[in-house]
Design a protein around this motif. Structure first.
Motif, short mmCIF file in Angstrom:
data_model
loop_
_atom_site.label_atom_id
_atom_site.label_comp_id
_atom_site.label_asym_id
_atom_site.label_seq_id
_atom_site.Cartn_x
_atom_site.Cartn_y
_atom_site.Cartn_z
N LEU A 16 26.29 35.32 46.47
CA LEU A 16 26.36 35.38 47.93
C LEU A 16 26.08 36.80 48.39
CD1 LEU A 16 29.58 33.21 48.31
CD2 LEU A 16 27.20 32.48 48.60
N ASP A 17 25.16 37.42 47.71
CA ASP A 17 24.74 38.80 47.97
C ASP A 17 24.06 38.89 49.33
OD1 ASP A 17 23.42 41.27 47.98
OD2 ASP A 17 22.68 41.09 45.94
N GLY A 18 24.58 39.76 50.21
CA GLY A 18 23.95 39.99 51.50
C GLY A 18 24.03 38.83 52.47
N CYS A 19 25.10 38.08 52.43
CA CYS A 19 25.23 36.91 53.31
C CYS A 19 26.06 37.18 54.56
CB CYS A 19 25.85 35.75 52.54
SG CYS A 19 24.71 35.04 51.35
N GLY A 20 26.40 38.42 54.80
CA GLY A 20 27.14 38.77 56.01
C GLY A 20 28.62 38.39 55.97
N LEU A 21 29.18 38.24 54.77
CA LEU A 21 30.60 37.91 54.66
C LEU A 21 31.46 39.08 55.10
CD1 LEU A 21 30.78 36.10 51.20
CD2 LEU A 21 31.10 35.07 53.46
N ARG A 22 32.43 38.79 55.90
CA ARG A 22 33.43 39.77 56.33
C ARG A 22 34.78 39.35 55.73
NH1 ARG A 22 30.32 42.46 59.36
NH2 ARG A 22 29.14 41.88 61.17
N SER A 23 35.81 40.13 55.98
CA SER A 23 37.11 39.83 55.36
C SER A 23 37.61 38.43 55.71
CB SER A 23 38.15 40.89 55.74
OG SER A 23 38.35 40.92 57.13
N SER A 24 37.37 37.96 56.93
CA SER A 24 37.84 36.61 57.29
C SER A 24 37.10 35.54 56.49
CB SER A 24 37.66 36.37 58.78
OG SER A 24 36.30 36.49 59.14
N GLY A 25 35.81 35.72 56.28
CA GLY A 25 35.05 34.78 55.47
C GLY A 25 35.44 34.82 54.02
N VAL A 26 35.77 36.02 53.53
CA VAL A 26 36.18 36.16 52.14
C VAL A 26 37.53 35.48 51.93
CG1 VAL A 26 36.87 37.84 50.38
CG2 VAL A 26 34.83 38.22 51.72
N SER A 27 38.39 35.53 52.93
CA SER A 27 39.67 34.86 52.84
C SER A 27 39.47 33.36 52.60
CB SER A 27 40.47 35.08 54.13
OG SER A 27 41.64 34.32 54.12
N THR A 28 38.58 32.76 53.36
CA THR A 28 38.27 31.34 53.22
C THR A 28 37.65 31.05 51.86
OG1 THR A 28 37.93 31.20 55.60
CG2 THR A 28 37.01 29.43 54.27
N LEU A 29 36.69 31.88 51.46
CA LEU A 29 36.02 31.72 50.18
C LEU A 29 37.00 31.90 49.02
CD1 LEU A 29 33.38 31.37 48.55
CD2 LEU A 29 33.10 33.85 48.74
N ALA A 30 37.87 32.91 49.12
CA ALA A 30 38.84 33.19 48.06
C ALA A 30 39.78 32.00 47.85
CB ALA A 30 39.63 34.45 48.39
N ALA A 31 40.24 31.43 48.94
CA ALA A 31 41.12 30.26 48.84
C ALA A 31 40.39 29.10 48.16
CB ALA A 31 41.62 29.85 50.22
N ALA A 32 39.13 28.92 48.49
CA ALA A 32 38.34 27.85 47.87
C ALA A 32 38.13 28.10 46.39
CB ALA A 32 36.99 27.71 48.59
N LEU A 33 37.86 29.34 46.01
CA LEU A 33 37.68 29.66 44.59
C LEU A 33 38.97 29.38 43.82
CD1 LEU A 33 35.62 32.97 44.74
CD2 LEU A 33 34.88 30.81 43.74
N ALA A 34 40.09 29.76 44.41
CA ALA A 34 41.38 29.54 43.75
C ALA A 34 41.68 28.05 43.58
CB ALA A 34 42.50 30.23 44.52
N ALA A 35 41.25 27.25 44.55
CA ALA A 35 41.55 25.81 44.53
C ALA A 35 40.51 24.98 43.78
CB ALA A 35 41.65 25.30 45.97
N SER A 36 39.41 25.57 43.39
CA SER A 36 38.30 24.83 42.78
C SER A 36 38.37 24.87 41.27
CB SER A 36 36.96 25.39 43.29
OG SER A 36 36.88 25.30 44.68
N SER A 37 39.33 24.14 40.72
CA SER A 37 39.56 24.19 39.27
C SER A 37 38.38 23.64 38.47
CB SER A 37 40.84 23.43 38.92
OG SER A 37 40.74 22.09 39.34
N HIS A 38 37.46 22.97 39.11
CA HIS A 38 36.28 22.46 38.39
C HIS A 38 35.24 23.55 38.12
CE1 HIS A 38 35.67 21.93 42.71
NE2 HIS A 38 34.42 22.26 42.46
N LEU A 39 35.43 24.76 38.65
CA LEU A 39 34.48 25.86 38.42
C LEU A 39 34.80 26.59 37.11
CD1 LEU A 39 34.14 27.31 42.04
CD2 LEU A 39 32.56 25.80 40.82
N ILE A 40 35.08 25.84 36.09
CA ILE A 40 35.53 26.41 34.81
C ILE A 40 34.44 27.19 34.07
CG2 ILE A 40 37.40 24.76 34.46
CD1 ILE A 40 35.50 23.21 32.61
N ASN A 41 33.20 27.00 34.42
CA ASN A 41 32.10 27.68 33.73
C ASN A 41 31.53 28.85 34.51
OD1 ASN A 41 31.86 26.10 31.28
ND2 ASN A 41 31.33 24.42 32.66
#
Length: 189
Positions: free
Chosen positions: A55-80
């Motif tokens: 997600l290089d250069g996608c205009g993410l700010r801290s609020s967007g990272v908060s949403t993304l971070a929560a999704a990464l933490a909850a996405s247990s299928h991203l094991i690889n």
């Protein structure tokens, strides 16, 4: 309402992602909001084979990272997932603290070997949060590359990272653009 339809379209199309190894939205002009990406990551179990999320250069700010971070933490299928590239955004210290919290609890990210955070206006307090996550999270011991180049971590942030690298299970081999820290780690590691 339009955003809801876009999310539903993404969820419907997710079955096409089976076997996808790299999802790269680098410098994209696609109007994909962090909330939409989060829904995709959480619900698309077909992303199980995903090795790289760029997600290089996608205009993410801290609020967007908060949403993304929560999704990464909850996405247990991203094991690889091996590479997470959030370079050239505007994460800042607040976003880095949120991402660090997610990394602490995301034990399914044990394959993560590259974390790219270049040019994100991250300072010493953001790096301190990341250093704490690396220190207490044994599942992040596969991390080999940490790119914090073109951030303002200063000596204080470098000291936090040096302490972690010398006292934890993290065996990070390369820290981009922080040569003094790398040299200190190599002398003690």
């Amino acid at each position: 309402l339009a955003a809801t339809h876009q999310i539903l379209d993404l969820q419907h199309a997710a079955h096409r992602f089976i076997g996808l190894r790299q999802l790269c939205l680098r410098n994209t002009s696609v109007d994909l909001q962090p909330e939409q990406l989060a829904v995709l990551l959480r619900t698309a179990t077909s992303l199980r084979a995903l090795h790289a999320l760029c997600l290089d250069g996608c205009g993410l700010r801290s609020s967007g990272v908060s949403t993304l971070a929560a999704a990464l933490a909850a996405s247990s299928h991203l094991i690889n997932l091996r590479t997470l590239d959030l370079s050239h955004n505007q994460i800042g210290n607040v976003g880095m603290r949120q991402l660090s919290q997610a990394l602490k609890v995301a034990s399914h990210l044990q394959q993560l070997s590259e974390l790219r955070l270049a040019s994100n206006t991250i300072g010493a307090s953001g790096v301190a949060a990341l250093a704490q996550a690396l220190y207490i999270s044994n599942h992040l011991s596969s991390l080999r590359l940490l790119d914090l180049s073109r951030n303002d971590i200063r000596d204080e942030g470098a000291r936090h990272l040096a302490a972690v690298l010398s006292n934890s299970s993290c065996t990070c081999c390369a820290i981009a653009s922080i040569p003094a820290l790398y040299e200190q780690h190599m002398q003690h590691g």
